[in-house]
Design a protein around this motif. Structure first.
Motif, PDB file in Angstrom:
ATOM      1  N   TRP A  28      -2.446 -63.572 -43.685  1.00  7.68           N
ATOM      2  CA  TRP A  28      -2.159 -63.780 -45.100  1.00  7.68           C
ATOM      3  C   TRP A  28      -0.660 -63.742 -45.363  1.00  7.68           C
ATOM      4  O   TRP A  28      -0.137 -64.563 -46.115  1.00  7.68           O
ATOM      5  CB  TRP A  28      -2.859 -62.718 -45.929  1.00  7.68           C
ATOM      6  N   SER A  32       1.229 -66.781 -46.976  1.00  9.21           N
ATOM      7  CA  SER A  32       1.554 -66.577 -48.386  1.00  9.21           C
ATOM      8  C   SER A  32       3.012 -66.879 -48.699  1.00  9.21           C
ATOM      9  O   SER A  32       3.338 -67.186 -49.849  1.00  9.21           O
ATOM     10  CB  SER A  32       1.231 -65.135 -48.799  1.00  9.21           C
ATOM     11  N   THR A  53      -4.352 -67.485 -53.657  1.00 13.36           N
ATOM     12  CA  THR A  53      -4.541 -66.587 -52.522  1.00 13.36           C
ATOM     13  C   THR A  53      -5.995 -66.152 -52.406  1.00 13.36           C
ATOM     14  O   THR A  53      -6.571 -66.133 -51.310  1.00 13.36           O
ATOM     15  CB  THR A  53      -3.638 -65.353 -52.675  1.00 13.36           C
ATOM     16  N   LEU A  57      -8.937 -66.885 -49.204  1.00 14.52           N
ATOM     17  CA  LEU A  57      -9.409 -65.762 -48.397  1.00 14.52           C
ATOM     18  C   LEU A  57     -10.690 -66.060 -47.612  1.00 14.52           C
ATOM     19  O   LEU A  57     -10.789 -65.660 -46.450  1.00 14.52           O
ATOM     20  CB  LEU A  57      -9.615 -64.529 -49.279  1.00 14.52           C
ATOM     21  N   LEU A  60      -9.740 -67.830 -44.514  1.00 11.17           N
ATOM     22  CA  LEU A  60      -8.985 -66.941 -43.646  1.00 11.17           C
ATOM     23  C   LEU A  60      -9.891 -65.929 -42.959  1.00 11.17           C
ATOM     24  O   LEU A  60      -9.764 -65.670 -41.752  1.00 11.17           O
ATOM     25  CB  LEU A  60      -7.909 -66.227 -44.469  1.00 11.17           C
TER      26      LEU A  60
END
Length: 374
Positions: A28, A32, A53, A57, A60
């Motif tokens: 992340w 990011s 974000t 997730l 991810l």
């Protein structure tokens, strides 16, 4: 389940949560930085960054979950072996097959988590992310509302705003439109407003001057105005809102309407089949990598050199399984009937684990290894 199975399973789940948190945090942070720069430079707020974000997730987490499952199985098995707990259980008559029950259950639990993420959450999050990205890309208002910066919302267009009041009033506004090289126009006004109506988005400027350069006639004309409206709707980028990626298509739609999707959205049958079965293959791979990590370390239970060679061997198997996943995918895209091969990495991993457990559970082999260690 016996008390040891419950103890082993708790160890696996705690370590899985730890490794998932660490890996998600590392990935992340890496992603990011560029996402934050892209969102903030586009005139969006930190809330939009947090929203983007959150929507990334599920993707991810799906990426790091097999690695976290493998790491948890290897670490827990290595710790139990190092602290002689695994050796005591084997000495009391429990076979490696019997001790693998907790690992199998661990794989099934993580597989159910992966099913929720891969089959449902990730497609929904990708779809919403693409919608929000299209909205942000078309939000010319947010792109323009930056004080003290020369902005370029489109090729040949420059906008400068000196100050913005809390009520939305713009001060010291400058607009340069050079999209027509032979007839460029520049506007300057002391006050302006952004007005959004049915006709589009307009920049209404008050008490200013318009300068028009005619390159063919080599003339520069100026016009004073009390109010002037400049249409900025053309600067709004709305392209791509009617298209979606493969990852954004809901799983149930892929199961029932692949032919309709292929004809309407231009995806090939192989691409749709590959995407569908990839989502389910991630579930099976969670079970496989957990077993591989456990079974490989069981081969070194009686080695006086420790388990580091087995850990390296388990990691090598993990890399090979991932290589097989990437190798078979192009064949499925070219020939959808070969979709069964997408599950080959999970099947190979489970077969290798069964072979290792069979070898580790042979009494003759275990006794000979013990004699060598002595």
């Amino acid at each position: 389940m016996s008390r040891f199975d419950g103890y082993f399973l708790r160890q696996l789940l705690v370590l899985f949560g730890f490794f998932t948190l660490v890996l998600v945090g590392v990935f992340w942070i890496t992603r990011s930085v560029s996402l934050f720069d892209r969102v903030i430079s586009g005139g969006q707020s930190a809330v939009v960054f947090l929203e983007f974000t959150a929507l990334t997730l599920p993707t991810l987490i799906r990426t790091v979950m097999p690695m976290a499952v493998f790491a948890a199985a290897v670490y827990a098995t290595n710790r139990l072996s190092r602290e002689s707990e695994m050796t005591v259980m084997l000495a009391t008559g429990s076979s490696p097959w019997r001790l693998a029950r907790a690992v199998v259950l661990f794989g099934l639990v993580t597989g159910m988590m992966m099913a929720a993420i891969s089959v449902f959450l990730r497609p929904a999050s990708v779809e919403q992310l693409e919608i929000r990205q299209a909205e942000v890309a078309g939000d010319v208002t947010a792109q323009l509302l930056n004080e003290g910066e020369f902005l370029h919302p489109a090729d040949g267009v420059t906008v400068y705003i000196g100050r913005i009041d809390l009520d939305g009033t713009l001060h010291e506004v400058f607009v340069s439109d050079r999209r027509d090289p032979a007839n460029s126009v520049s506007y300057s006004s002391s006050t302006a407003y952004l007005v959004n109506n049915a006709a589009g988005i307009n920049l209404v400027m008050l008490d200013g001057v318009a300068l028009r350069l005619d390159k063919d006639g080599r003339t520069l004309s100026s016009t004073l105005f009390q109010d002037a409206s400049y249409d900025i709707s053309a600067l709004t980028s709305t392209g791509g809102m009617n298209t979606r990626s493969l990852e954004a298509i809901p799983t149930m739609e892929l199961i029932r309407d692949r032919e309709a999707i292929a004809s309407a959205e231009g995806f090939s049958p192989g691409e749709l089949t590959d995407e569908l079965h990839q989502r389910f293959s991630w579930i099976a791979i969670c079970v496989a990598v957990g077993l591989v990590g456990y079974a490989t370390l069981m081969l070194g239970s009686f080695s006086r050199f420790g388990l580091w060679p087995q850990i390296l061997g388990a990691f090598t198997i993990l890399v090979l399984l991932e290589g097989v996943r990437g190798f078979v995918s192009p064949f499925v895209i070219d020939e959808p009937g070969l979709w069964i091969f997408l599950y080959a990495p999970a099947v190979i991993g489970i077969l290798i684990s069964c072979l290792f457990l069979a070898v580790a559970g042979r009494p003759i082999w275990r006794r000979s290894r013990a004699e060598v260690a002595v």
